[in-house]
Scaffold this active site. Structure first.
Site, short mmCIF file in Angstrom:
data_model
loop_
_atom_site.label_atom_id
_atom_site.label_comp_id
_atom_site.label_asym_id
_atom_site.label_seq_id
_atom_site.Cartn_x
_atom_site.Cartn_y
_atom_site.Cartn_z
N SER A 9 6.79 11.54 10.81
CA SER A 9 5.39 11.68 10.43
C SER A 9 4.69 12.66 11.38
O SER A 9 5.14 13.79 11.51
CB SER A 9 4.74 10.30 10.44
OG SER A 9 3.56 10.30 9.70
N ARG B 273 -7.60 1.45 9.17
CA ARG B 273 -6.19 1.07 9.28
C ARG B 273 -5.68 0.43 7.99
O ARG B 273 -4.56 0.67 7.56
CB ARG B 273 -6.03 0.10 10.45
CG ARG B 273 -4.63 -0.45 10.61
CD ARG B 273 -3.64 0.66 10.91
NE ARG B 273 -2.35 0.13 11.30
CZ ARG B 273 -1.30 0.87 11.61
NH1 ARG B 273 -1.39 2.18 11.56
NH2 ARG B 273 -0.17 0.34 11.98
N ASP C 209 8.75 7.56 -0.20
CA ASP C 209 7.65 8.02 0.65
C ASP C 209 6.75 8.93 -0.19
O ASP C 209 7.13 10.05 -0.52
CB ASP C 209 8.22 8.76 1.86
CG ASP C 209 7.14 9.22 2.84
OD1 ASP C 209 5.94 9.12 2.52
OD2 ASP C 209 7.51 9.67 3.93
N HIS D 238 6.71 5.37 3.30
CA HIS D 238 6.64 6.24 4.48
C HIS D 238 7.12 5.53 5.75
O HIS D 238 7.76 6.13 6.60
CB HIS D 238 5.19 6.72 4.64
CG HIS D 238 4.99 7.66 5.79
ND1 HIS D 238 5.65 8.86 5.88
CD2 HIS D 238 4.20 7.57 6.90
CE1 HIS D 238 5.28 9.48 6.99
NE2 HIS D 238 4.40 8.71 7.62
N ASP D 239 6.77 4.27 5.88
CA ASP D 239 7.13 3.52 7.08
C ASP D 239 8.63 3.32 7.25
O ASP D 239 9.07 2.80 8.28
CB ASP D 239 6.44 2.14 7.08
CG ASP D 239 5.19 2.14 7.94
OD1 ASP D 239 4.93 3.16 8.61
OD2 ASP D 239 4.47 1.13 7.94
#
Lengths: 387, 213
Positions: A159, A229, A325, A358-359
């Site tokens: 990222s 967040r 992602d 994505h994580d």
């Protein structure tokens, strides 16, 4: 290394930052502004070999920090990349010297908007100059110089960390034997800038943000930062993973409440993510670092072509993306690979099949580990590195 | 997607890959040929492969391989980028074989193409006697699920090399057992008994194109 205490950078007072390098010379940033004095907080793991050839720099993502492995001093939890870094892990601390530094603009010991201005002693707040990915890498380069390392065996990150990897390879090709940019892009997309703007607006809308002067005024914009967040966290996961994990399950109840309590588990989960985040992260840092990502555009810095950034590079690349992602989709990695092809760089490209979004780069993904392990091992052989 | 290369194929390819050459293997599968050439010729190798599973396997062997498609991704490489470009058992699976061959000749100083031969006697006999599309050892798919969408005979391929202005530096036909068909056999025989063909090409047809290493 003299640890420098700087309690105002951390929400809950002083914590050990690992080591801190104090940069005494003025640092000119990409914006043209200058930092007269600055700090870079970092941790190292493993042992630097006699030839100083086994060093790997790990670059952290937006909300990461230098605690890549080992117990985190604030959360008490394991490091953010415990699965990737450690004895026998793909980034093996038995054979490699792993360096991870808190980025410039961060909030865990490196100079950022929560640091005191060296002359006035007042917290920078929004008087802190905008920093870029290139500025972060410039600071890391100073750290690598300080450690006496001429050439890094690898620079690795996902990222925003992947952006730093690309910047390293573009700016210091002779100092990077191998680059592993993961779940990243050579430029931040319009959609991603949009998500970041929503997050920043959430922070700024919090009355406790006080135009960025919350530290001086003794408040904390926790609500705004938590909302930022929560929004961001959704972008780190895939629809499938969310559905698999939470579905429409209710939280500690058998029926919907006909109100705005957290009826659904996903709501409760997100609220928890938001609340725990504000304990370890500074709101202004969040603004600065998201901005740094937004500004990242390798092509713009190289006459409109990413390939120009890597002309005649001898760095070996292993580009990795994840099928689910959607924040940094495979198409972005593929565009990067095509740019590298245009320079006939040595490049491998692995797309890992996973539904975790994505994580995924932070999670237990065996194909990710296998790719990093094998790629690094071939680099070690080619570079003739011994532990 | 194809029959594995025989040792004879490897020997022919090895012969035409100079020591330390920069090589691109298009359709490299899990990297067997690249690994072989790295070992034998210390090549600076790259691979392009459609199947992600194969790519991951190749990268896990320490090879520089990317996931991509010969039809679309060859255009990303600059002119003359490679000393040798290898296209093994892949041309018949591309959407636009002529375009692909032209791209190979653009990016490679030398191009090695291995193709299954649709003119092989077994294939001909299959179609002639049974009235069905051939399914043989080197052409193992039924027509409805084959990845091979552009079949040609060895003879047809020679016509294509003429059409794109390439020079055939060497060629060989391999029989179904992977053995080389006698070098001086006439083309008609090659086209009949060759289960697959290997062609070593150079771009253009000027005098330089004739030079061999």
């Amino acid at each position: 290394m003299q640890p420098t205490e700087n309690p105002s950078t951390v929400p809950h007072g002083a914590v050990p930052h690992g080591a801190v390098l104090e940069v005494r010379e003025p640092v000119t940033l990409q914006s043209g502004e200058t930092l007269q004095r600055s700090h870079i907080a970092y941790t190292t793991h493993g042992t630097l070999n006699a030839a100083r050839t086994n060093a790997i720099l790990v670059c952290h993502a937006l909300t990461g920090d230098q605690y890549v492995t080992g117990r985190h001093p604030i959360t008490g939890k394991a490091g953010w990349w415990e699965t990737m870094v450690g004895p026998g892990a793909p980034l093996d601390t038995d054979t490699h010297f792993i360096i991870c530094a808190n980025v410039l603009g961060g909030c865990l010991g490196s100079t950022g908007p929560g640091s005191p201005h060296p002359e006035t002693g007042e917290v920078y707040g929004l008087n802190f100059p905008l920093v870029t990915i290139a500025d972060m890498v410039d600071m890391q380069r100073r750290l690598v110089d300080h450690l006496g390392i001429e050439r890094l065996l690898a620079v690795v990150g996902g990222s925003m960390g992947g952006m730093q990897v690309l910047q390293w390879a573009a700016r210091y090709p002779e100092r990077v034997a191998a680059a592993i940019p993961i779940a990243t892009s050579a430029r931040h997309s319009s959609q991603n800038i949009a998500f970041h703007e929503v997050g920043r607006q959430a922070v700024m809308a919090d009355p406790d943000w006080r135009s960025g002067r919350y530290m001086a005024e003794g408040t904390r914009p926790t609500k705004g930062l938590a909302v930022a967040r929560m929004g961001a966290h959704i972008t780190y996961m895939s629809d499938d993973a969310l559905h698999r994990k939470f579905g429409r399950s209710l939280q500690d109840k058998n029926a919907i409440s006909f109100g705005f309590d957290a009826d659904f588990q996903i709501e409760s989960y997100l609220r928890h993510q938001g609340m725990t985040f504000v304990d370890r992260f500074d709101a202004n840092s969040y603004l600065y670092l998201t901005r740094a990502m937004d500004y990242f555009d390798l092509a713009a810095d190289h006459d409109g072509k990413v390939a120009n950034a890597f002309a005649d590079t001898r760095t070996r690349f292993c580009v990795i993306s994840f099928t689910s992602d959607w924040l940094f989709p495979t198409s972005e990695s593929r565009a990067l690979v095509h740019a590298l092809n245009a320079t006939t760089a040595k490049v491998s490209f692995v797309e890992v099949e996973t539904d975790r979004g994505h994580d995924s780069f932070l999670l237990d993904e065996p194909e990710l580990f296998a790719a990093v392990r094998a790629f690094l091992s071939s680099v070690v052989t080619l570079e003739g590195v011994s532990p | 997607m194809s029959v594995p290369l025989s040792r004879v194929d490897y020997a022919i390819i090895e012969h035409y890959v100079p020591q330390g050459a920069r090589v691109l293997d298009v359709g490299c599968e899990d990297g067997n040929l690249l690994a072989f050439l790295e070992q034998k010729k210390a090549i600076d190798g790259r691979g392009l492969e459609l199947s992600q599973a194969n790519v991951n396997a190749a990268v896990a062997r320490g090879l520089s391989v990317i996931q991509g498609d010969a039809d679309t991704d060859l255009s990303t490489y600059p002119d003359g980028a490679f000393d040798v470009v290898i296209l093994s058992q892949t041309l018949q699976a591309t959407q636009a074989p002529r375009k692909v061959l032209e791209e190979l000749l653009r990016i490679g100083k030398r191009v090695i193409v291995a193709i299954p031969n649709f003119g092989h006697w077994k294939a001909r006999l299959h179609l002639l006697l049974r009235g069905e599309m051939p399914v043989t050892k080197s052409l193992p798919y039924s027509w409805y699920d084959t990845p091979n969408i552009h079949f040609c005979t060895l003879r047809d391929f020679v016509h294509l090399t003429e059409a794109v202005g390439a020079t055939i530096e060497d060629s060989a036909a391999l029989n179904a057992q992977g053995q080389r068909v006698a070098l001086h056999a006439p083309w008609a025989l090659w086209n009949l008994v060759g289960a697959q063909g290997i062609f070593v090409l150079r771009p253009g047809n000027g005098p330089d194109a004739q030079a061999t290493s």
